[in-house]
Write a protein that holds these residues in place. Sequence first.
Motif, PDB file in Angstrom:
ATOM      1  N   ARG A  27       0.836  -1.213   0.000  1.00  0.00           N
ATOM      2  CA  ARG A  27       0.000   0.000   0.000  1.00  0.00           C
ATOM      3  C   ARG A  27       0.867   1.257   0.000  1.00  0.00           C
ATOM      4  NH1 ARG A  27      -5.352  -0.374   1.634  1.00  0.00           N
ATOM      5  NH2 ARG A  27      -5.327   1.882   1.220  1.00  0.00           N
ATOM      6  N   GLN A  30       2.309   1.733  -3.452  1.00  0.00           N
ATOM      7  CA  GLN A  30       1.309   2.255  -4.367  1.00  0.00           C
ATOM      8  C   GLN A  30       1.051   3.742  -4.111  1.00  0.00           C
ATOM      9  OE1 GLN A  30      -2.144  -0.226  -3.949  1.00  0.00           O
ATOM     10  NE2 GLN A  30      -1.224  -1.990  -5.032  1.00  0.00           N
ATOM     11  N   ALA A  31       1.017   4.130  -2.813  1.00  0.00           N
ATOM     12  CA  ALA A  31       0.785   5.539  -2.481  1.00  0.00           C
ATOM     13  C   ALA A  31       1.937   6.402  -2.973  1.00  0.00           C
ATOM     14  CB  ALA A  31       0.590   5.680  -0.974  1.00  0.00           C
ATOM     15  N   ARG A  32       3.193   5.884  -2.767  1.00  0.00           N
ATOM     16  CA  ARG A  32       4.353   6.649  -3.222  1.00  0.00           C
ATOM     17  C   ARG A  32       4.388   6.753  -4.738  1.00  0.00           C
ATOM     18  NH1 ARG A  32       6.729   3.630   0.944  1.00  0.00           N
ATOM     19  NH2 ARG A  32       7.560   2.132  -0.581  1.00  0.00           N
ATOM     20  N   GLU A  33       3.998   5.695  -5.407  1.00  0.00           N
ATOM     21  CA  GLU A  33       3.978   5.703  -6.873  1.00  0.00           C
ATOM     22  C   GLU A  33       2.925   6.677  -7.401  1.00  0.00           C
ATOM     23  OE1 GLU A  33       5.306   4.631 -10.643  1.00  0.00           O
ATOM     24  OE2 GLU A  33       6.136   4.291  -8.632  1.00  0.00           O
ATOM     25  N   GLN A  34       1.771   6.717  -6.767  1.00  0.00           N
ATOM     26  CA  GLN A  34       0.721   7.657  -7.172  1.00  0.00           C
ATOM     27  C   GLN A  34       1.169   9.094  -6.947  1.00  0.00           C
ATOM     28  OE1 GLN A  34      -3.014   7.047  -5.181  1.00  0.00           O
ATOM     29  NE2 GLN A  34      -4.087   8.604  -6.371  1.00  0.00           N
ATOM     30  N   LEU A  35       1.819   9.338  -5.811  1.00  0.00           N
ATOM     31  CA  LEU A  35       2.323  10.677  -5.521  1.00  0.00           C
ATOM     32  C   LEU A  35       3.384  11.091  -6.542  1.00  0.00           C
ATOM     33  CD1 LEU A  35       2.328  13.116  -3.645  1.00  0.00           C
ATOM     34  CD2 LEU A  35       4.021  11.939  -2.224  1.00  0.00           C
ATOM     35  N   ARG A  36       4.248  10.122  -6.918  1.00  0.00           N
ATOM     36  CA  ARG A  36       5.273  10.427  -7.922  1.00  0.00           C
ATOM     37  C   ARG A  36       4.644  10.797  -9.268  1.00  0.00           C
ATOM     38  NH1 ARG A  36       7.835   8.269 -12.019  1.00  0.00           N
ATOM     39  NH2 ARG A  36       6.507   6.429 -11.955  1.00  0.00           N
ATOM     40  N   ARG A  37       3.608  10.024  -9.656  1.00  0.00           N
ATOM     41  CA  ARG A  37       2.929  10.324 -10.922  1.00  0.00           C
ATOM     42  C   ARG A  37       2.273  11.698 -10.880  1.00  0.00           C
ATOM     43  NH1 ARG A  37       1.283   4.768 -10.656  1.00  0.00           N
ATOM     44  NH2 ARG A  37      -0.751   5.447  -9.844  1.00  0.00           N
ATOM     45  N   GLN A  38       1.668  12.049  -9.736  1.00  0.00           N
ATOM     46  CA  GLN A  38       1.057  13.375  -9.604  1.00  0.00           C
ATOM     47  C   GLN A  38       2.109  14.482  -9.736  1.00  0.00           C
ATOM     48  OE1 GLN A  38      -1.030  13.297  -5.861  1.00  0.00           O
ATOM     49  NE2 GLN A  38      -2.773  12.132  -6.685  1.00  0.00           N
ATOM     50  N   GLU A  41       2.999  14.812 -13.375  1.00  0.00           N
ATOM     51  CA  GLU A  41       1.934  15.483 -14.115  1.00  0.00           C
ATOM     52  C   GLU A  41       1.914  16.977 -13.816  1.00  0.00           C
ATOM     53  OE1 GLU A  41      -1.583  13.444 -13.032  1.00  0.00           O
ATOM     54  OE2 GLU A  41      -1.148  11.632 -14.214  1.00  0.00           O
TER      55      GLU A  41
END
Length: 211
Positions: A27, A30-38, A41
Amino acid sequence: MILLSAVIGVGAAVLLLTGGYLFGANRGYQAREQLRRQNVEQAEEIGTLRQRVSAPDDGDENLRATIKNVLAPLMQREQLSFDLSHLTGASGRRSDLTALVDQIAERGNFSAVLLSDEAGWPLGSSSGARDLERLGATASLVFLLADRIGRDSAPAPLSLMVHDEANTVTLCRIFRVAEQRLALTAVSSGAQLTPTALDPALVKIAAVLSN
């Protein structure tokens, strides 16, 4: 038997803790990966916005050009008023009249300037001016028209503008010096004139004629 149960319980606890750790780690990943993608962007959006700000926009350029075209006649009239308000060399001598009329023609970019009396007789004209007889006749007709319109205590006109087929504008301004009525007539081929365009020059002319 009791020992086996204890071993099984400890093993189950270890598996549970290990599974929870792995679940939490997954988890967190996944949270760190989502933050990186944000972040990526947002960085791309900021870069795009910077490009839009730094790059010229056709719509903005067209708007600036439109505003400039709309304001150009107003700026031209303001410049003419300023130039005619700051005429030089009029010391009050009658001999300065010709030089003063030449200044009016030069600063107003007029092809001809004529100062005349009620009968259309010239008192002064700009150098190189042509068709002075026609301009004098135009001025005398303006006087007649002003007198006719001003009958029965009606407000008399002070200026008249004529726009001909050659896109030439003739402006005739009636004014008084002492008890004498005079006309200052100017011919322009490009300037955006108004009925009061010659008014700033009248003070200098009156100062010369009064002496």
